[in-house]
Design an enzyme around this catalytic site. Sequence first.
Site, PDB file in Angstrom:
ATOM      1  N   ARG A 161       7.583  10.248 -13.376  1.00 38.81           N
ATOM      2  CA  ARG A 161       6.396   9.587 -13.960  1.00 38.81           C
ATOM      3  C   ARG A 161       5.293  10.600 -14.280  1.00 38.81           C
ATOM      4  O   ARG A 161       4.519  10.403 -15.206  1.00 38.81           O
ATOM      5  CB  ARG A 161       5.899   8.477 -13.034  1.00 38.81           C
ATOM      6  CG  ARG A 161       6.921   7.371 -12.862  1.00 38.81           C
ATOM      7  CD  ARG A 161       6.345   6.103 -12.293  1.00 38.81           C
ATOM      8  NE  ARG A 161       7.389   5.311 -11.652  1.00 38.81           N
ATOM      9  CZ  ARG A 161       8.274   4.543 -12.303  1.00 38.81           C
ATOM     10  NH1 ARG A 161       8.234   4.442 -13.608  1.00 38.81           N
ATOM     11  NH2 ARG A 161       9.189   3.860 -11.637  1.00 38.81           N
ATOM     12  N   ASP A 192       3.030   2.308  -9.426  1.00 38.99           N
ATOM     13  CA  ASP A 192       3.721   3.375 -10.154  1.00 38.99           C
ATOM     14  C   ASP A 192       3.028   3.733 -11.467  1.00 38.99           C
ATOM     15  O   ASP A 192       3.438   4.685 -12.141  1.00 38.99           O
ATOM     16  CB  ASP A 192       5.169   2.964 -10.434  1.00 38.99           C
ATOM     17  CG  ASP A 192       5.995   2.932  -9.153  1.00 38.99           C
ATOM     18  OD1 ASP A 192       5.628   3.634  -8.190  1.00 38.99           O
ATOM     19  OD2 ASP A 192       7.003   2.205  -9.118  1.00 38.99           O
ATOM     20  N   GLN A 249       9.440  -1.158  -0.399  1.00 42.85           N
ATOM     21  CA  GLN A 249      10.655  -0.525   0.125  1.00 42.85           C
ATOM     22  C   GLN A 249      10.814  -0.818   1.613  1.00 42.85           C
ATOM     23  O   GLN A 249      11.904  -1.136   2.084  1.00 42.85           O
ATOM     24  CB  GLN A 249      10.598   0.992  -0.108  1.00 42.85           C
ATOM     25  CG  GLN A 249      10.677   1.358  -1.578  1.00 42.85           C
ATOM     26  CD  GLN A 249      10.479   2.834  -1.839  1.00 42.85           C
ATOM     27  OE1 GLN A 249      10.198   3.612  -0.926  1.00 42.85           O
ATOM     28  NE2 GLN A 249      10.617   3.228  -3.093  1.00 42.85           N
ATOM     29  N   ARG A 261       9.885  13.537   1.656  1.00 42.57           N
ATOM     30  CA  ARG A 261       9.176  12.251   1.767  1.00 42.57           C
ATOM     31  C   ARG A 261       9.348  11.617   3.156  1.00 42.57           C
ATOM     32  O   ARG A 261      10.387  11.776   3.791  1.00 42.57           O
ATOM     33  CB  ARG A 261       9.657  11.297   0.660  1.00 42.57           C
ATOM     34  CG  ARG A 261       9.322  11.849  -0.718  1.00 42.57           C
ATOM     35  CD  ARG A 261       9.767  10.945  -1.824  1.00 42.57           C
ATOM     36  NE  ARG A 261       8.996   9.698  -1.856  1.00 42.57           N
ATOM     37  CZ  ARG A 261       9.242   8.713  -2.712  1.00 42.57           C
ATOM     38  NH1 ARG A 261      10.248   8.803  -3.561  1.00 42.57           N
ATOM     39  NH2 ARG A 261       8.502   7.625  -2.684  1.00 42.57           N
TER      40      ARG A 261
HETATM   41  C1  S3P Z   1       9.763   0.197  -5.111  1.00 42.55           C
HETATM   42  C2  S3P Z   1       8.630   0.139  -4.353  1.00 42.55           C
HETATM   43  C3  S3P Z   1       7.490   1.056  -4.523  1.00 42.55           C
HETATM   44  C4  S3P Z   1       7.556   1.801  -5.851  1.00 42.55           C
HETATM   45  C5  S3P Z   1       8.942   2.307  -6.154  1.00 42.55           C
HETATM   46  C6  S3P Z   1       9.929   1.158  -6.219  1.00 42.55           C
HETATM   47  C7  S3P Z   1      10.844  -0.776  -4.858  1.00 42.55           C
HETATM   48  O1  S3P Z   1       7.507   2.020  -3.475  1.00 42.55           O
HETATM   49  O2  S3P Z   1       6.642   2.868  -5.865  1.00 42.55           O
HETATM   50  O3  S3P Z   1       8.969   2.982  -7.409  1.00 42.55           O
HETATM   51  O4  S3P Z   1      11.752  -0.919  -5.706  1.00 42.55           O
HETATM   52  O5  S3P Z   1      10.805  -1.415  -3.786  1.00 42.55           O
HETATM   53  P1  S3P Z   1       6.787   1.767  -2.046  1.00 42.55           P
HETATM   54  O6  S3P Z   1       7.576   0.777  -1.305  1.00 42.55           O
HETATM   55  O7  S3P Z   1       6.809   3.125  -1.403  1.00 42.55           O
HETATM   56  O8  S3P Z   1       5.418   1.307  -2.393  1.00 42.55           O
END
Ligand code: S3P
Length: 449
Positions: free
Chosen positions: A402, A326, A176, A129
């Site tokens: 998922r 998600d 994130q 990733r």
């Molecule tokens: C999350 C943000 C999302 C989500 C992940 C949890 C978080 O990711 O898909 O399951 O807890 O901040 P992204 O920041 O890549 O959108």
Amino acid sequence: MSGHGDPIPMTSRPCGPLSGTAEVPGDKSISHRALILGAMAVGETHITGLLEGQDVLDTATAMRAFGADVQQVGPGEWRVNGVGVGGFGEPDQVIDFGNSGTGARLVMGCMASSPITVTFTGDASLRSRPMARITDPMALFGAQAFGRTGGRLPMTIVGAANPIPVRYTVPMPSAQVKSAVLLAGLNAPGQTVVIEKEATRDHTERMLAGFGADISVEVTDEGRVITLTGQPELKPQRVAVPRDPSSAAFPVCAALIVEGSDIMVPGVSQNTTRNGIYTTLVEMGADITFENEREEGGEPVADLRVKYSALKGIEVPPERAASMIDEYPVLSVVASFATGKTVMRGVKELRVKESDRIDAMARGLEACGVTIEEDQDTLIVHGQGPGGVTGGATCATHLDHRIAMSFLLLGMAAKTPVSIDDCGPVATSFPVFEPLMGALGANLTREKQ
Ligand code: S3P
């Protein structure tokens, strides 16, 4: 932890009506943040309802490696004695985040403004990733990153000895990335400003305010402008983690597609940065009632009563994507049993999740007899109508919890069983999925290899 052992194939057979109450575990995003902010506070934080999935346990292990005292004191009940902002010690081992992008990215943020060097790794999914979305803004604070080609893990980050606060516009909708910048800003003097053009889940902002940080959010023409004053003393908190709306979506969607079902899913967070799936399902004609709406642990929650429904395909507004990012895999399963097509646009972020979720869902659904159209940013599912999906395939899950749970739902309502190559990753976010769905009436069996 990297890898979870041998793959465990599982088969989901068509089942009768689902009934009963599904008490889903605590929210994954909030659980990570409670451990991290607890570790950065001075004194003892008490957490209840923590998700004890592998992703969150890996964050607990990481916080111990940085010097915090993290103890489980009962089921879902944890105590964290923090080291304070700027108090992280240098771990003497590689930090292994297993499958968890959230854990890895948030913790990269919170160490990048401290004078320590940390090496991160993860399982095959996490090692594939992109991490440049984190290391680019961390470089502005003064941190250096040495990763594999394409900014992949394993990666060593040399934290900034004299961090400078930043003003950063997040280039993609990502909670994130936003959170990593805010967590790095905690140990930089002065004000760190993060701008997001589209609102993403706001748990970090809410929890930072709860832990006593000076943080404000302003909605302007640029987007949401979040301003954080660095080097606060975070005060320990009591955090009650609400149930996870993303996990709740699985029993909810199962009940919608298995004929005759009628279930309750209590205490589900309805935070508007997370509840896009529920809005979408209602637009498709889902019979969901939101009972006993109230506040728990600083989040709006409701008890959901869900009955089997004849659904119609819809166009999901792209601006809703961040609030249900998600849930597109499970929505694509529900859409397969709807009448008409469901169009999901503006979803290219799905390509860099635990797997390329557009590709994983498209291939598995096609193998089960569903017509799919896709491009880089779009997934279109042609519904086969109630009970109309053939099934009968083994779907590849690519170390993605998922994707695994979504195809198990498909098998519950298809004409013939659906198998998955590996149910192991389900434990990262929803360790009780199998007994919980079994108690509602699902027919899931682990297959010997
Ligand atoms: C999350 C943000 C999302 C989500 C992940 C949890 C978080 O990711 O898909 O399951 O807890 O901040 P992204 O920041 O890549 O959108």
